[in-house]
Design an enzyme around this catalytic site. Sequence first.
Site, PDB file in Angstrom:
ATOM      1  N   ILE A   9     -18.680  21.560 -36.447  1.00 23.79           N
ATOM      2  CA  ILE A   9     -19.387  20.282 -36.517  1.00 23.79           C
ATOM      3  C   ILE A   9     -18.584  19.188 -35.831  1.00 23.79           C
ATOM      4  CG2 ILE A   9     -20.218  18.456 -38.058  1.00 23.79           C
ATOM      5  CD1 ILE A   9     -22.060  20.815 -38.147  1.00 23.79           C
ATOM      6  N   VAL A  42     -18.450  19.844 -32.028  1.00 23.75           N
ATOM      7  CA  VAL A  42     -19.654  19.440 -31.298  1.00 23.75           C
ATOM      8  C   VAL A  42     -19.784  17.921 -31.270  1.00 23.75           C
ATOM      9  CG1 VAL A  42     -22.182  19.465 -31.355  1.00 23.75           C
ATOM     10  CG2 VAL A  42     -20.909  21.587 -31.720  1.00 23.75           C
ATOM     11  N   GLU A  43     -19.539  17.288 -32.409  1.00 26.44           N
ATOM     12  CA  GLU A  43     -19.782  15.855 -32.518  1.00 26.44           C
ATOM     13  C   GLU A  43     -18.792  15.014 -31.706  1.00 26.44           C
ATOM     14  OE1 GLU A  43     -22.237  14.369 -33.783  1.00 26.44           O
ATOM     15  OE2 GLU A  43     -23.185  15.864 -35.065  1.00 26.44           O
ATOM     16  N   SER A  44     -17.517  15.392 -31.713  1.00 23.06           N
ATOM     17  CA  SER A  44     -16.530  14.479 -31.117  1.00 23.06           C
ATOM     18  C   SER A  44     -15.360  15.176 -30.438  1.00 23.06           C
ATOM     19  CB  SER A  44     -15.969  13.551 -32.200  1.00 23.06           C
ATOM     20  OG  SER A  44     -15.210  14.299 -33.149  1.00 23.06           O
ATOM     21  N   TYR A  84     -28.947  22.071 -31.525  1.00 20.52           N
ATOM     22  CA  TYR A  84     -27.706  21.608 -32.129  1.00 20.52           C
ATOM     23  C   TYR A  84     -27.222  22.605 -33.182  1.00 20.52           C
ATOM     24  CZ  TYR A  84     -24.500  18.853 -34.975  1.00 20.52           C
ATOM     25  OH  TYR A  84     -23.393  18.441 -35.674  1.00 20.52           O
TER      26      TYR A  84
END
Length: 340
Positions: free
Chosen positions: A125, A128-130, A316
């Site tokens: 998570i 992927v996010e940052s 996603y």
Amino acid sequence: MRKAQRLVLIAATLCCAQAPSAQDVVVDEAAVAAARVAFIERMVAKHGFDPDAIAATLTDVAIDVKVLEAISRPAERVSPWYEYRNIFLNPERISAGVAFWRANEAAIEATTHRYPVQPELLLAIVGVESLFGQRMGRYRVLDALGTLAFAYPPRSAFFASELEAFLLLSRDDPDMLGALGSYAGAMGAGQFIPSSYRAYAVDADGDGRRDVWADWEDILASVANYLEAHGWRAGEPVAAEAVKGPTWSGPEPGERLGLNATVGALSEAGYLFSTDLPVASEAMVFSLEHDPTSSEYWVGFHNFDVITRYNRSVKYALAAHQLSLAIRAAYEQEHASLAQ
């Protein structure tokens, strides 16, 4: 009467404060000013904000046409799966995930002891996010949310509610007004929107702050808390690749969200896939572009649906799931090599 005059003056001030727009984005400045005034009235009436103080805060908000351009073409919508997947499932991100795991083992172990979520999923998570905190956004959150609340009619109600949540956060912590995030107002390594921050961010180390930018104990616990609160089931599978068997019939599934079938019903419809879940277990089927000329098929289970609550996209969720498996495999391979 005095309040009405004050709001008229606020409207004039905010209207004059608009930033110039790009040629391909048209901003209705009068509509923006009216929306801002209505929002000020809402915050004053609902939360007791001082009208002059909140007007001063919002006068400083710039309508950012780059935000409006970005929100109209998110990667989940415009990129086919075979391109989208490669953004996240690549050697750089997998190696970064293994290195992050190695460097933050104590925080990861503490989080997974408290929350029943696999460590590799938490890493996927934030990966992927940052990119593990390396890319947390360059837009001022106040500007991004103000732009979308006042100048993006398709989702203005949603983003106005997020702006409301953000200003409530900043009332308790004025430093939040300078926070940077994504074009959609998501914040920190886990990219929490303000309402999610208020509801699910955790002060895991007990220092009195819920720091989703730099404190990895807080970040990982906040992501895990979000997943647990949305029903994560420890030990259950996430998804299984499927094929259409000889008895298959029906329309192409596309990228529909939601657990609208069961394992048994999908098997009866002719999808071939492997799972140990009972036939009555909720499930969903979806298809994605394997390449420009063919599709691949997947069955998502309860935990897959939970991941889509983090970002409402099957692309996603599948990317996060596959990245988690790749990070786990690479991490175990590294440990096996070191043990030899």
